[in-house]
Design a protein around this motif. Structure first.
Motif, mmCIF file in Angstrom:
data_model
loop_
_atom_site.group_PDB
_atom_site.id
_atom_site.type_symbol
_atom_site.label_atom_id
_atom_site.label_comp_id
_atom_site.label_asym_id
_atom_site.label_seq_id
_atom_site.Cartn_x
_atom_site.Cartn_y
_atom_site.Cartn_z
ATOM 1 N N ARG A 27 -6.123 -13.380 2.880
ATOM 2 C CA ARG A 27 -5.436 -13.999 1.995
ATOM 3 C C ARG A 27 -5.921 -14.346 0.538
ATOM 4 O O ARG A 27 -4.833 -14.639 -0.555
ATOM 5 N N GLU A 31 -2.266 -14.808 -1.729
ATOM 6 C CA GLU A 31 -2.802 -16.555 -2.563
ATOM 7 C C GLU A 31 -2.672 -16.035 -4.342
ATOM 8 O O GLU A 31 -1.829 -16.993 -4.780
ATOM 9 N N ARG A 34 0.609 -15.026 -4.734
ATOM 10 C CA ARG A 34 2.042 -16.292 -4.930
ATOM 11 C C ARG A 34 1.906 -16.321 -6.018
ATOM 12 O O ARG A 34 2.902 -17.894 -6.166
ATOM 13 N N ARG A 224 -13.004 -18.311 -6.529
ATOM 14 C CA ARG A 224 -10.839 -18.759 -6.511
ATOM 15 C C ARG A 224 -10.579 -18.884 -7.831
ATOM 16 O O ARG A 224 -9.414 -17.884 -8.370
ATOM 17 N N HIS A 228 -8.438 -16.062 -10.131
ATOM 18 C CA HIS A 228 -7.049 -16.343 -10.075
ATOM 19 C C HIS A 228 -6.896 -16.500 -11.572
ATOM 20 O O HIS A 228 -5.632 -16.106 -11.899
#
Length: 346
Positions: A27, A31, A34, A224, A228
């Motif tokens: 995931r 993510e 996306r 996270r 990113h």
């Protein structure tokens, strides 16, 4: 070498029983992909609006030219040349990073519009393999995915394209998916064409069950954010151009000490391939190329995670090659477990 170039495509099969967190582990990467797509969409929508305006203007010019043609033909006059601005501009393509449930034909269309390649996620690899040639492709689906491992040019000549075949400049497709152990036999049934040998199989022991209060929400958020940031930095890298001015990958050489280390690893992989049979032989035979691909990944991951403003890598270092070799040793042990698991009954 001058005649040996590897892309960065890697294929992974995550093996585990149901409810062993195969999907949650993917995931964060989904993510991040996306997120990259969403952040690129405003510029795409702006380009789409400009395209609609320019296309409408081109249609108006074309209509005017057709009227002049008709009048000239009726009067036996000189036929006017079609203006260059009567051609509609190409429609801007939607930015794509990741695909999931998609037919082979649609995937080919997206790849033709995506020179950087794609991240393809399959929640169940056995189902993906079972969907090949669902509509009577007679082996063409499987052949296409084999080409996606190399990232080379691919041309689709289908009836629907008539005299304009679909040209994919680089069929570059990274694949990750899950398999339950009970489906391994089905997935590895057809190993002669080399598709199964291209996958890195990961079958770890289940992680210990921990209380939720020990998970560390702050640490997860920090990871996270870091992921990113790194994804954005990688995505911002510029592609090179080929002799025709089209986007093309840039090439990185191995550093001199990295080349010496890699050659040792390559020779060992080839020895293991010649001593093995079946899937094991094919898998180890792919490892020289895999080591190069992994080394490039490790080189860029090490660079992108730094915050000291170091310039982009220009060579692949010996450290990255050593890391790649270590990971291949781990993956080889995983493969031994997979092959051993095929012989285990209930």
């Amino acid at each position: 070498t001058d005649d040996w170039i590897e892309g960065v495509v890697l294929w992974f099969a995550d093996i585990g029983a149901p409810s062993t967190s195969k999907t949650p582990t993917l995931r964060p990467m989904i993510e991040a992909s996306r997120m990259l797509e969403r952040e690129a969409e405003p510029a795409w929508r702006e380009a789409l609006s400009k395209h609609e305006r320019d296309a409408e203007a081109a249609r108006a010019v074309d209509k005017k030219w057709r009227e002049l043609m008709r009048d000239a033909a009726n009067d036996n006059g000189e036929l006017p040349e079609r203006p260059l601005d009567a051609d509609e501009p190409p429609r801007p393509t939607r930015p794509r990073v990741v695909t999931m449930d998609v037919s082979t034909e649609e995937l080919q269309q997206i790849l033709a519009e995506t020179p950087r390649g794609l991240f393809h996620v399959r929640d169940e690899l056995a189902g993906w393999l079972g969907s090949f040639d669902r509509y009577g492709g007679k082996g063409s689906d499987r052949a296409f995915y084999l080409e996606c491992w190399n990232g080379d040019a691919f041309v689709c000549d289908r009836v629907r394209y008539h005299d304009a075949p679909l040209r994919i400049e680089r069929a570059s497709l990274a694949i990750v998916g899950g398999i339950v152990p009970e489906r391994l036999r089905d997935v590895l049934a057809d190993v002669d064409d080399g598709l199964a040998a291209r996958l890195i199989y990961i079958w770890p022991e289940p992680v210990p069950i921990r209380p939720l209060c020990n998970r560390g929400a702050a640490d997860a958020a920090e990871r996270r954010t870091k992921l990113h940031q790194c994804a954005r930095r990688l995505r911002a890298l510029e592609m090179g151009t080929d002799n025709y001015g089209r986007p093309a990958p840039r090439l990185l050489r191995l550093a001199s000490d990295a080349l010496v280390l890699f050659d040792e690893q390559r020779q060992e992989a080839m020895r293991r391939a010649r001593l093995g049979t079946g899937l094991a032989a094919g898998w180890h035979g792919k490892n020289p190329g895999r080591i190069l691909r992994l080394a490039l990944v490790f080189e860029y991951l090490a660079w992108v995670a730094r915050v000291d403003g170091m310039p982009e890598p220009t060579v692949v270092s010996a450290d990255a090659v050593a890391r790649a070799g270590g990971y291949i040793d781990y993956a080889a042990a995983m493969l031994d477990r997979v092959i051993g698991g095929l012989a285990i009954g209930r």
